[in-house]
Write a protein that holds these residues in place. Sequence first.
Motif, PDB file in Angstrom:
ATOM      1  N   GLU A  52     -10.648 -10.297  34.480  1.00  0.00           N
ATOM      2  CA  GLU A  52     -11.515  -9.307  33.843  1.00  0.00           C
ATOM      3  C   GLU A  52     -11.558  -9.609  32.350  1.00  0.00           C
ATOM      4  O   GLU A  52     -10.522  -9.814  31.720  1.00  0.00           O
ATOM      5  CB  GLU A  52     -10.970  -7.893  34.072  1.00  0.00           C
ATOM      6  CG  GLU A  52     -11.093  -7.396  35.492  1.00  0.00           C
ATOM      7  CD  GLU A  52     -12.522  -7.199  35.916  1.00  0.00           C
ATOM      8  OE1 GLU A  52     -13.374  -6.936  35.049  1.00  0.00           O
ATOM      9  OE2 GLU A  52     -12.787  -7.312  37.114  1.00  0.00           O
ATOM     10  N   GLU A  53     -12.755  -9.650  31.782  1.00  0.00           N
ATOM     11  CA  GLU A  53     -12.877  -9.939  30.365  1.00  0.00           C
ATOM     12  C   GLU A  53     -12.773  -8.661  29.557  1.00  0.00           C
ATOM     13  O   GLU A  53     -13.460  -7.682  29.810  1.00  0.00           O
ATOM     14  CB  GLU A  53     -14.206 -10.631  30.071  1.00  0.00           C
ATOM     15  CG  GLU A  53     -14.327 -11.052  28.616  1.00  0.00           C
ATOM     16  CD  GLU A  53     -15.557 -11.891  28.364  1.00  0.00           C
ATOM     17  OE1 GLU A  53     -16.536 -11.334  27.832  1.00  0.00           O
ATOM     18  OE2 GLU A  53     -15.535 -13.090  28.708  1.00  0.00           O
ATOM     19  N   VAL A  54     -11.882  -8.678  28.580  1.00  0.00           N
ATOM     20  CA  VAL A  54     -11.664  -7.535  27.700  1.00  0.00           C
ATOM     21  C   VAL A  54     -11.781  -8.018  26.266  1.00  0.00           C
ATOM     22  O   VAL A  54     -11.234  -9.055  25.899  1.00  0.00           O
ATOM     23  CB  VAL A  54     -10.263  -6.926  27.928  1.00  0.00           C
ATOM     24  CG1 VAL A  54     -10.069  -5.703  27.054  1.00  0.00           C
ATOM     25  CG2 VAL A  54     -10.066  -6.579  29.388  1.00  0.00           C
ATOM     26  N   LEU A  55     -12.522  -7.293  25.451  1.00  0.00           N
ATOM     27  CA  LEU A  55     -12.639  -7.635  24.041  1.00  0.00           C
ATOM     28  C   LEU A  55     -11.564  -6.888  23.265  1.00  0.00           C
ATOM     29  O   LEU A  55     -11.536  -5.662  23.253  1.00  0.00           O
ATOM     30  CB  LEU A  55     -14.023  -7.270  23.505  1.00  0.00           C
ATOM     31  CG  LEU A  55     -15.207  -8.044  24.109  1.00  0.00           C
ATOM     32  CD1 LEU A  55     -16.505  -7.582  23.467  1.00  0.00           C
ATOM     33  CD2 LEU A  55     -15.017  -9.538  23.923  1.00  0.00           C
ATOM     34  N   VAL A  56     -10.673  -7.619  22.634  1.00  0.00           N
ATOM     35  CA  VAL A  56      -9.575  -7.038  21.864  1.00  0.00           C
ATOM     36  C   VAL A  56      -9.735  -7.456  20.421  1.00  0.00           C
ATOM     37  O   VAL A  56      -9.646  -8.639  20.095  1.00  0.00           O
ATOM     38  CB  VAL A  56      -8.212  -7.491  22.409  1.00  0.00           C
ATOM     39  CG1 VAL A  56      -7.102  -6.885  21.564  1.00  0.00           C
ATOM     40  CG2 VAL A  56      -8.058  -7.085  23.852  1.00  0.00           C
ATOM     41  N   GLU A  57     -10.005  -6.472  19.569  1.00  0.00           N
ATOM     42  CA  GLU A  57     -10.186  -6.718  18.142  1.00  0.00           C
ATOM     43  C   GLU A  57     -11.193  -7.837  17.925  1.00  0.00           C
ATOM     44  O   GLU A  57     -11.000  -8.750  17.131  1.00  0.00           O
ATOM     45  CB  GLU A  57      -8.832  -7.040  17.495  1.00  0.00           C
ATOM     46  CG  GLU A  57      -7.860  -5.873  17.590  1.00  0.00           C
ATOM     47  CD  GLU A  57      -6.459  -6.214  17.122  1.00  0.00           C
ATOM     48  OE1 GLU A  57      -6.109  -7.403  17.098  1.00  0.00           O
ATOM     49  OE2 GLU A  57      -5.728  -5.292  16.761  1.00  0.00           O
ATOM     50  N   GLY A  58     -12.274  -7.800  18.690  1.00  0.00           N
ATOM     51  CA  GLY A  58     -13.352  -8.754  18.521  1.00  0.00           C
ATOM     52  C   GLY A  58     -13.165 -10.071  19.250  1.00  0.00           C
ATOM     53  O   GLY A  58     -14.046 -10.926  19.225  1.00  0.00           O
ATOM     54  N   THR A  59     -12.030 -10.263  19.894  1.00  0.00           N
ATOM     55  CA  THR A  59     -11.757 -11.503  20.602  1.00  0.00           C
ATOM     56  C   THR A  59     -11.771 -11.267  22.103  1.00  0.00           C
ATOM     57  O   THR A  59     -11.118 -10.344  22.594  1.00  0.00           O
ATOM     58  CB  THR A  59     -10.375 -12.068  20.192  1.00  0.00           C
ATOM     59  OG1 THR A  59     -10.365 -12.278  18.774  1.00  0.00           O
ATOM     60  CG2 THR A  59     -10.100 -13.388  20.907  1.00  0.00           C
ATOM     61  N   ALA A  60     -12.493 -12.105  22.836  1.00  0.00           N
ATOM     62  CA  ALA A  60     -12.557 -11.963  24.288  1.00  0.00           C
ATOM     63  C   ALA A  60     -11.242 -12.437  24.908  1.00  0.00           C
ATOM     64  O   ALA A  60     -10.775 -13.538  24.628  1.00  0.00           O
ATOM     65  CB  ALA A  60     -13.726 -12.761  24.845  1.00  0.00           C
ATOM     66  N   VAL A  61     -10.648 -11.593  25.712  1.00  0.00           N
ATOM     67  CA  VAL A  61      -9.396 -11.935  26.393  1.00  0.00           C
ATOM     68  C   VAL A  61      -9.607 -11.770  27.885  1.00  0.00           C
ATOM     69  O   VAL A  61     -10.123 -10.752  28.342  1.00  0.00           O
ATOM     70  CB  VAL A  61      -8.237 -11.025  25.926  1.00  0.00           C
ATOM     71  CG1 VAL A  61      -6.978 -11.316  26.728  1.00  0.00           C
ATOM     72  CG2 VAL A  61      -7.991 -11.231  24.444  1.00  0.00           C
ATOM     73  N   GLN A  62      -9.206 -12.775  28.642  1.00  0.00           N
ATOM     74  CA  GLN A  62      -9.309 -12.705  30.085  1.00  0.00           C
ATOM     75  C   GLN A  62      -8.013 -12.135  30.657  1.00  0.00           C
ATOM     76  O   GLN A  62      -6.938 -12.694  30.462  1.00  0.00           O
ATOM     77  CB  GLN A  62      -9.552 -14.100  30.670  1.00  0.00           C
ATOM     78  CG  GLN A  62     -10.889 -14.707  30.306  1.00  0.00           C
ATOM     79  CD  GLN A  62     -12.032 -14.067  31.064  1.00  0.00           C
ATOM     80  OE1 GLN A  62     -11.835 -13.525  32.137  1.00  0.00           O
ATOM     81  NE2 GLN A  62     -13.222 -14.135  30.496  1.00  0.00           N
ATOM     82  N   VAL A  63      -8.109 -10.989  31.337  1.00  0.00           N
ATOM     83  CA  VAL A  63      -6.938 -10.386  31.973  1.00  0.00           C
ATOM     84  C   VAL A  63      -6.825 -10.958  33.381  1.00  0.00           C
ATOM     85  O   VAL A  63      -7.691 -10.748  34.228  1.00  0.00           O
ATOM     86  CB  VAL A  63      -7.065  -8.845  32.026  1.00  0.00           C
ATOM     87  CG1 VAL A  63      -5.866  -8.238  32.739  1.00  0.00           C
ATOM     88  CG2 VAL A  63      -7.175  -8.300  30.610  1.00  0.00           C
ATOM     89  N   LYS A  64      -5.782 -11.705  33.616  1.00  0.00           N
ATOM     90  CA  LYS A  64      -5.601 -12.367  34.899  1.00  0.00           C
ATOM     91  C   LYS A  64      -5.209 -11.379  35.983  1.00  0.00           C
ATOM     92  O   LYS A  64      -4.402 -10.484  35.764  1.00  0.00           O
ATOM     93  CB  LYS A  64      -4.524 -13.449  34.784  1.00  0.00           C
ATOM     94  CG  LYS A  64      -4.221 -14.161  36.090  1.00  0.00           C
ATOM     95  CD  LYS A  64      -3.084 -15.148  35.934  1.00  0.00           C
ATOM     96  CE  LYS A  64      -2.755 -15.793  37.269  1.00  0.00           C
ATOM     97  NZ  LYS A  64      -1.617 -16.739  37.148  1.00  0.00           N
ATOM     98  N   GLN A  65      -5.771 -11.575  37.166  1.00  0.00           N
ATOM     99  CA  GLN A  65      -5.380 -10.828  38.355  1.00  0.00           C
ATOM    100  C   GLN A  65      -5.034 -11.811  39.466  1.00  0.00           C
ATOM    101  O   GLN A  65      -5.523 -12.938  39.474  1.00  0.00           O
ATOM    102  CB  GLN A  65      -6.517  -9.936  38.844  1.00  0.00           C
ATOM    103  CG  GLN A  65      -7.014  -8.950  37.824  1.00  0.00           C
ATOM    104  CD  GLN A  65      -8.062  -8.043  38.422  1.00  0.00           C
ATOM    105  OE1 GLN A  65      -7.788  -6.894  38.705  1.00  0.00           O
ATOM    106  NE2 GLN A  65      -9.251  -8.553  38.645  1.00  0.00           N
ATOM    107  N   GLU A  66      -4.187 -11.376  40.373  1.00  0.00           N
ATOM    108  CA  GLU A  66      -3.870 -12.170  41.561  1.00  0.00           C
ATOM    109  C   GLU A  66      -4.115 -11.271  42.762  1.00  0.00           C
ATOM    110  O   GLU A  66      -3.187 -10.678  43.320  1.00  0.00           O
ATOM    111  CB  GLU A  66      -2.430 -12.663  41.502  1.00  0.00           C
ATOM    112  CG  GLU A  66      -2.179 -13.625  40.338  1.00  0.00           C
ATOM    113  CD  GLU A  66      -0.721 -14.026  40.200  1.00  0.00           C
ATOM    114  OE1 GLU A  66       0.126 -13.472  40.946  1.00  0.00           O
ATOM    115  OE2 GLU A  66      -0.430 -14.880  39.347  1.00  0.00           O
ATOM    116  N   ILE A  67      -5.379 -11.177  43.141  1.00  0.00           N
ATOM    117  CA  ILE A  67      -5.793 -10.199  44.136  1.00  0.00           C
ATOM    118  C   ILE A  67      -5.149 -10.459  45.493  1.00  0.00           C
ATOM    119  O   ILE A  67      -4.804  -9.536  46.216  1.00  0.00           O
ATOM    120  CB  ILE A  67      -7.325 -10.180  44.255  1.00  0.00           C
ATOM    121  CG1 ILE A  67      -7.933  -9.777  42.912  1.00  0.00           C
ATOM    122  CG2 ILE A  67      -7.781  -9.223  45.352  1.00  0.00           C
ATOM    123  CD1 ILE A  67      -9.423  -9.912  42.839  1.00  0.00           C
TER     124      ILE A  67
END
Length: 258
Positions: A52-67
């Motif tokens: 899931e892509e999350v923008l943190v303080e202007g920077t895109a961060v990919q939050v990893k999942q292991e479904i």
Amino acid sequence: INAEYMGSSLHHTPPLCHISEYCTSSWNTASTARDNEHMATSSLPQMVSDREEVLVEGTAVQVKQEIGSGLCGTRVWAAGVVLAQYLNSHPDTVRGLVVLELGAGTGVAGLAAVAAGALRTILTDLPAVVPCLSENVSRFNVEGTVPRVEAAPYCWGEPPSAELSVGPNVIIGADLFYWMDVCTLFEPDPIDLLVRSLELFATPTSRIILAYQEREPTREAKFLRVAAEHGFEFREVFRQADIFIIECECVSKPSEIL
């Protein structure tokens, strides 16, 4: 944290992350199937892809999942997203403070605390979940600087290690009394262990903020009852559809630990 949250307004709460179409995992147990059905009829947006892509303080961060890991802690759940949004829209709750998250899973809520300005954030979960959590945490720390966020293994009910004995100002968690029917098979009940952990970590001035999606009222009622018996009186501070955020301010020392 700021990004697109599709499908519902959260009482003027700023949006957090883009939630894609919900898909079931390969570990479709009876309780998971029932929960998937519940989520499918919920007014909340649904999950997920592998990241899931999350923008943190202007920077895109990919939050990893292991479904497909077989672990509920390695996927993003709606209550964690709503808690992250709540912290994002109430930064004074954590800014400049030490935050501890219990049952952090992928770390969405704890990482929101980092983005909101927490001085130090420690995200904990079972040892099997920590590798996924650690990968997400690594994206938020800058090499050569003091880590803003850490991941550490912790099993509820156990005395905290020296690493975790931080006297947190704020304790957070999302979907901590889930698993419905399965919980009744454990002895002691995970709810009792969770409350024990709150006793172990909370200071007389700690603030505890928890989010949960309403699934099994008897489980949620038991948590509130057991927590109250040990000096933790929670009140509802936010609700979106069937997701609640409750809060307890420890104005006096929790009950003595036996």
